[in-house]
Design a protein around this motif. Sequence first.
Motif, mmCIF file in Angstrom:
data_model
loop_
_atom_site.group_PDB
_atom_site.id
_atom_site.type_symbol
_atom_site.label_atom_id
_atom_site.label_comp_id
_atom_site.label_asym_id
_atom_site.label_seq_id
_atom_site.Cartn_x
_atom_site.Cartn_y
_atom_site.Cartn_z
ATOM 1 N N ASP A 5 0.824 -1.212 0.000
ATOM 2 C CA ASP A 5 0.000 0.000 0.000
ATOM 3 C C ASP A 5 0.858 1.263 0.000
ATOM 4 N N SER A 8 -0.583 4.802 -0.269
ATOM 5 C CA SER A 8 -1.073 5.476 0.938
ATOM 6 C C SER A 8 0.089 6.113 1.682
ATOM 7 N N VAL A 314 -3.119 -4.481 1.576
ATOM 8 C CA VAL A 314 -3.526 -3.764 0.373
ATOM 9 C C VAL A 314 -4.631 -2.784 0.744
ATOM 10 N N SER A 315 -4.995 -1.962 -0.206
ATOM 11 C CA SER A 315 -5.998 -0.946 0.035
ATOM 12 C C SER A 315 -7.137 -1.133 -0.941
ATOM 13 N N ARG B 33 -5.999 2.961 7.885
ATOM 14 C CA ARG B 33 -6.088 1.676 7.181
ATOM 15 C C ARG B 33 -6.301 0.534 8.167
#
Lengths: 469, 469
Positions: A5, A8, A314-315, B33
Motif C-alpha cells: 500500500d 497510501s 492492500v488498500s 487503514r
Amino acid sequence: MPYFDAASAAPLHPVARQALLASLDEGWADPARLYREGRRARLLLDAAREAAAEAVGCRPDELVFTSSGTRAVHSGIAGALGGRRRLGRHLIVSAVEHSSVLHAAESHEAEGGTVTRVGVDRTGAVDPGAYAAALRPDTALACLQSANHEVGTEQPVGEVAAACRAAGVPLLVDAAQSLGWGPVAGDWSLLTASAHKWGGPAGVGLLAVRKGTRFAPAGPGDERESGRAPGFENLPAIVAAAASLRAVRAEAAREAERLRELTARIRAGVPELVPDVEVVGDPERRLPGIVTFSCLYVDGETLLHELDRAGYSVSSGSSCTSSTLTPSHVLVAMGVLSEGNVRVSLPAGEAGGVSAEDVDGFLAVLPEVVRGVREKLGVPVASGPAAAEEPEAGTVVVDALGKRCPIPVIELAKVWERVPVGAVVRVLSDDEAARLDIPAWCEMRGQRYEGEEAVERGAGVAYLVRRVS
Amino acid sequence: MPYFDAASAAPLHPVARQALLASLDEGWADPARLYREGRRARLLLDAAREAAAEAVGCRPDELVFTSSGTRAVHSGIAGALGGRRRLGRHLIVSAVEHSSVLHAAESHEAEGGTVTRVGVDRTGAVDPGAYAAALRPDTALACLQSANHEVGTEQPVGEVAAACRAAGVPLLVDAAQSLGWGPVAGDWSLLTASAHKWGGPAGVGLLAVRKGTRFAPAGPGDERESGRAPGFENLPAIVAAAASLRAVRAEAAREAERLRELTARIRAGVPELVPDVEVVGDPERRLPGIVTFSCLYVDGETLLHELDRAGYSVSSGSSCTSSTLTPSHVLVAMGVLSEGNVRVSLPAGEAGGVSAEDVDGFLAVLPEVVRGVREKLGVPVASGPAAAEEPEAGTVVVDALGKRCPIPVIELAKVWERVPVGAVVRVLSDDEAARLDIPAWCEMRGQRYEGEEAVERGAGVAYLVRRVS
C-alpha cells in the motif's frame, strides 16, 4: 510480511532516516534566528530547498515546504484562486483528483465559486480536448493530477498545461503519486507533492509556484516560507524529505522497470487466476507500482481483511462499509466495477521494497481468498444456461432494497439461471454502488444494461438488465 | 556553548528522540487503514492522544494534533469564530498575544469581523476587570495566552476564564509557553500548544476543544483528526511530542525551581552589572525560565550578534533591522524600553539544559559586550550636570530624522549635558521605536516626558522632554 500500500504511505527510506537523525541534532533551532544554532538551521533549510527545487524542476525561491501534501494542495488552490479573484471564480478539476483537491473545490463552491469537474474515460484519463473545452474567460485556476492515486493512470499533463497556458490560466499539478519517479513534464504553474509518498517522512509537503503566477495566500500568515506556509518549519523532516527525494530519483529508472514488471505480472495473472475480475486503469500509461482490480460478488472490506490475515496489506477504493456509503469517486468517474476493489501499490527501493516472490505469493493466495469470500456470501458458482420458458410478464424482479454492495449484484446472479433470453430483470436497490456495479456486471457478462427507473414506492431505484445470450 | 533561546525552540528532549526513532519503524503507515501496519499506527496515535489529553486536562476526544502551534491557533480561532458566527463576530485578544493569534485577529478583521485588543500593565499582564469589560453580547471568542513568550509574565487565566464563562463566551488559551510546566488552570474552552516549545519535535501542535464548545472548522477538511486538522498525521512526531510532554512534566517541579533560581540571578545581576538597563516582566508571576531586559543606547541586533560571538544564543523582541521597522508589540503594549532588548530563555532538563556556570558566564561577559556596543555608537559615558545657562528660547532641538533606533535616544543623551533644568528638548524622529524609547528613557532618568507634536514639514514627530533635575 509484504506491504502493498505504498500509494497510501511508504516506509521511510534509509536515506530519509539517516538525514532525519542527523538534523534532529543540527536542525532543531529556529532558522529565522541569527545565532549559530539558527544559522545552522537556515543552512540546512536552504540546502533542502535547493535539492527539492532541483528535483521538482523549479527555482528554489519558487518552492515552499508545507506541513503535508494536503496542506500544499489546500494552500496552493486557495492562493491561486485568491490571486486571480478579480479575473473570475471558476475552478476546473478532473473528476478523479485526490480528495484534498476535491475538498478544496467543494470549499470554493461553498464560498460562492463555481467548479467544473472534467470527466475521464474507462482507463481513468482525462481527454485533453475535453479539459481544454472547460476553460472559460472567468477560469481562475485549473487542477490536474500527474497520475491517479487509485488506479495509477497517468494524465496528459503536458497537453493540458499547453491548453491552459494558451488560455492564460494557471495549471496546478498534484504530483503526489509521481514526483518520486521524475519531474512533471509540461508548462505547469503550480505543483504540489507529499514526502511520505516517496519514502520521506510524514509532515512535509511541497508547494511550487512559478514566478509570474498570481498568488494571494488565504487566511492568517506569517513571515515563514515566503508567507505561504505559516508556522515553525519542521526542519529535520524537511531535510529528510529532500534527501530521500534525491535518493529515490537516483534509483527511479531501475526501480520503475522492476516494479513495472511486477505489476504487469499481477495485471496479467489476476484475470487468469480469479473468475469475474476486472483489472482497471490504463495498461500502458500508468505508474510503475500501482495495479487495481475489482472482483464481482465480493465485499471489499472482507476481502481486505482476509488478505491482511493472509499477510498482504492492500488498500481499496471502495470499502462498502456503513461509514462509506458511496463507492470510490475515481471508480465511479471511470464507470468501472467498484465492488471487491483492490489496489496493490508496491513500495520502491531495495530496503522495504517487494520482491517477485512477494508478488507470486500474493497471486497464489488471492484466488482462494476470493473464493472463500464469495462462498460465505452464497454466490452461485457458475451461471447456468438460460431458462427454457418465459416467466410471467417477461420480467424477473430482484428485490435488494436495504442490502449493501455486493448483495444486489449477487442476488441478480442468483436469479440469472431462470431468466430466459430476451427477458428483463428489474433489480431494486437503494445502495449507491449498484448504480455502478450493475452496468459493470452487464459489461463483464456481455448482457445489456437498459438503464434505471424510479421505483414508485420507497427510496430505491430499479435497474433494468436484459438477457441477450 | 550555552543556548538561551528555549522560548523560540527547545532542543529535542532525549525521550522525544527515543520515541521518534521507535515510531519511525512502527508508525509510518496510515492509521486510517485496517491492515496490520495501519492498526499499529492507530494504536500509537490513540496512545499519544490519551497521554497528551491527560497532560492538558481534557478528554482524548477533545484533543487533536495539528502540524504546528501556529496551525493550532489559526484553526482554533477560525473554528470557534465559525461555530458562533450567527451570535456575533467580535473577537477579544490581549495586546501581547503571540503573533499567530494577532495574525488570526487581523485576518478576522479583514473578513469583516471586529477585534478588541485588551491592553496590559507595565509587567505585561492583563487586568481581569479590563478584560471582562471588553466582553460584549456579540463576542464570539476571547483569547488569552497562559504566559507571555517575550517577557514570561503569567496571565490571570483563571479569572478571565470565569468572566468569559459567566458571559457565555468561549475562551481560547494559547498555552505554548507554559504547557510543559503544567496544565492551564481555569475553565477554558479551547487550548493550543506547540510541541517544540517543551522539547518535543517540530511539526506538532495541540488543539483542545471542550465538548459543548461550538466549532465549525474553516476551509477544506478531511476525515482525519475529527475534521479539525486535515492531512496525513505526522505520527512519529506526534508520538514523540506526547512522550516528551509526559517526561518534561515529570521533571517540571524540580526544573522550575532550578530555572527560577537561575533567572532570578539574572534579574538581580543585570541591573547591578550594566548601567542604564530596565528588567521587564513580572518579577513573581512569571515562567521559570524567561528573563527579559532592555539596554539603553544599544542596537539590539548588534548586541545579539556580539553575545553570539561570545558564545551565548539569545533572542530579542526588538531587532531594529530594516526588515522590522516596528519594535516588539509586547514591549510597546507594556510601555517599556524596547531598544537593546534581550530575552534569555533557559532550556529545561538535565540534557541540553543550562547550568549555574553558564548563567554566571553570561553575567560575566554581558557588561563588557554592552559597553563595547555603546562605545561604537558614541554613547556619552555618563550624564554630566545640567548646563548653567538657559539656551535660546528655552528649547534644544535634536534632529534624528532618518536615524534608526537607538540613535534618537543616543542623540538625546548627547545633548543632555548642555540642557538646563526646566528646559525642553524636542527630539525629531521618524523611527517608530522612538515613541516607546524616549518616554522610557525619561522614566529611567527621572525626567518628564511631555508628549509628542506633529512636525510641520516632513513625516517625523517631535517628542518633548523636560529636564526636571
